[in-house]
Design a protein around this motif. Structure first.
Motif, short mmCIF file in Angstrom:
data_model
loop_
_atom_site.label_atom_id
_atom_site.label_comp_id
_atom_site.label_asym_id
_atom_site.label_seq_id
_atom_site.Cartn_x
_atom_site.Cartn_y
_atom_site.Cartn_z
N GLN A 188 13.57 6.91 22.20
CA GLN A 188 12.41 7.35 21.43
C GLN A 188 12.19 8.86 21.58
OE1 GLN A 188 9.22 8.49 22.60
NE2 GLN A 188 8.62 8.76 20.47
N GLN A 189 12.43 9.39 22.77
CA GLN A 189 12.29 10.83 22.98
C GLN A 189 13.28 11.59 22.09
OE1 GLN A 189 12.98 10.97 27.20
NE2 GLN A 189 10.81 11.03 27.71
N ILE A 190 14.50 11.08 22.01
CA ILE A 190 15.52 11.73 21.18
C ILE A 190 15.11 11.68 19.70
CG2 ILE A 190 17.91 11.57 20.39
CD1 ILE A 190 18.64 10.53 23.19
N VAL A 191 14.64 10.51 19.27
CA VAL A 191 14.21 10.38 17.88
C VAL A 191 13.05 11.32 17.59
CG1 VAL A 191 13.14 8.82 16.20
CG2 VAL A 191 15.02 8.01 17.62
N ALA A 192 12.07 11.37 18.52
CA ALA A 192 10.91 12.25 18.33
C ALA A 192 11.34 13.71 18.23
CB ALA A 192 9.91 12.07 19.48
N GLY A 193 12.23 14.13 19.13
CA GLY A 193 12.72 15.50 19.08
C GLY A 193 13.42 15.81 17.77
N CYS A 194 14.26 14.88 17.31
CA CYS A 194 14.97 15.09 16.05
C CYS A 194 14.01 15.15 14.87
CB CYS A 194 16.00 13.99 15.84
SG CYS A 194 17.40 14.05 16.99
N VAL A 195 12.95 14.32 14.92
CA VAL A 195 11.96 14.34 13.83
C VAL A 195 11.26 15.69 13.77
CG1 VAL A 195 9.72 13.41 13.11
CG2 VAL A 195 11.56 11.85 13.75
N TYR A 196 10.85 16.21 14.92
CA TYR A 196 10.17 17.51 14.93
C TYR A 196 11.09 18.62 14.39
CZ TYR A 196 6.53 15.48 17.90
OH TYR A 196 5.51 14.71 18.40
N ILE A 197 12.34 18.60 14.86
CA ILE A 197 13.29 19.63 14.41
C ILE A 197 13.54 19.50 12.91
CG2 ILE A 197 15.67 20.43 14.60
CD1 ILE A 197 15.54 19.68 17.57
N ALA A 198 13.67 18.26 12.43
CA ALA A 198 13.88 18.05 10.99
C ALA A 198 12.70 18.55 10.18
CB ALA A 198 14.13 16.57 10.72
N LEU A 199 11.49 18.29 10.68
CA LEU A 199 10.30 18.79 9.98
C LEU A 199 10.29 20.31 9.94
CD1 LEU A 199 7.47 16.45 11.36
CD2 LEU A 199 8.41 16.49 9.04
#
Length: 217
Positions: A188-199
């Motif tokens: 989940q931490q990895i997904v959250a980090g990727c979501v922020y970077i994608a945004l």
């Protein structure tokens, strides 16, 4: 002052603005999944206060600057994008995976509020909503323009805050049934980090279009 018809029209636009998921909603939902319902709601309150700051700025004339100056728009856009990428990188580098389920260390609500505030202020599409779209509902024959902008903008912020809190509550409830193992938490931490970077990347590459602002939130 503001008429009932103005309030109803703006309320309708605000519902669309609130219910169509955008960067702020994704940010809040990710915080709820990452931490808890309270964390998501604290982030949502921060975003709302950031949006209220945009309303105040729009009411007192900053709208003219951002609506006509590509440079000013780009400053806001890249500042917001950089902050989201920064949050994403920090999340990816975070190795504090709990040894047992439910041991995720909660972040201070004040810190989550502050991050939400920055996201709300630096969301360029939200800025364009308040600076370019909202003024269309102002009637110069109904009194002070600034006062009308403040009333209408506050209504939009209130409606979006309620919507954001609902998103946070739903996301937090789902998260509590999923985040039970350290491996799941790390993923989940990895997904959250990727979501922020994608945004952040999406905000950086999006052009200064003054249309399609209904999806700003």
């Amino acid at each position: 002052m503001v008429t009932v018809s103005q309030l109803m029209l703006v309320a309708g636009a605000a519902l669309i603005f609130a219910l169509v998921p955008g960067p702020a909603v994704v940010f809040i939902v990710t915080r709820s999944v990452d931490q808890s319902r309270r964390a998501g709601m604290a982030s949502g309150l921060g975003v709302a206060c950031g949006n209220l700051a945009l309303v105040i700025a729009a009411a007192f004339g900053l709208s003219a600057l951002l609506s006509t100056s590509e440079i000013a728009y780009d400053v806001v856009r890249f500042a917001g994008a950089g902050y989201l990428v920064y949050l994403g990188v920090r999340r990816l580098l975070d190795r504090s995976v709990p040894s047992e389920a439910g041991d995720v260390a909660p972040k201070p609500l004040s810190r989550l509020f502050g991050q939400g505030l920055v996201v709300g202020v630096l969301n360029p599409k939200a800025a364009l909503f308040f600076f370019s779209f909202l003024p269309q509902f102002v009637n110069q024959g109904h009194g002070a323009v600034a006062a009308q902008m403040l009333v209408l903008g506050t209504l939009v912020v209130a409606i979006t805050l309620v919507s954001d809190c609902c998103y946070a509550a739903l996301a937090g409830g789902v998260a509590q049934t999923l985040l039970r193992k350290p491996k799941v938490v790390r993923r989940q931490q990895i997904v959250a980090g990727c979501v922020y970077i994608a945004l952040g990347i999406a905000a950086a590459v999006s052009g200064p279009s003054h249309t399609n602002t209904a999806k700003a939130h």
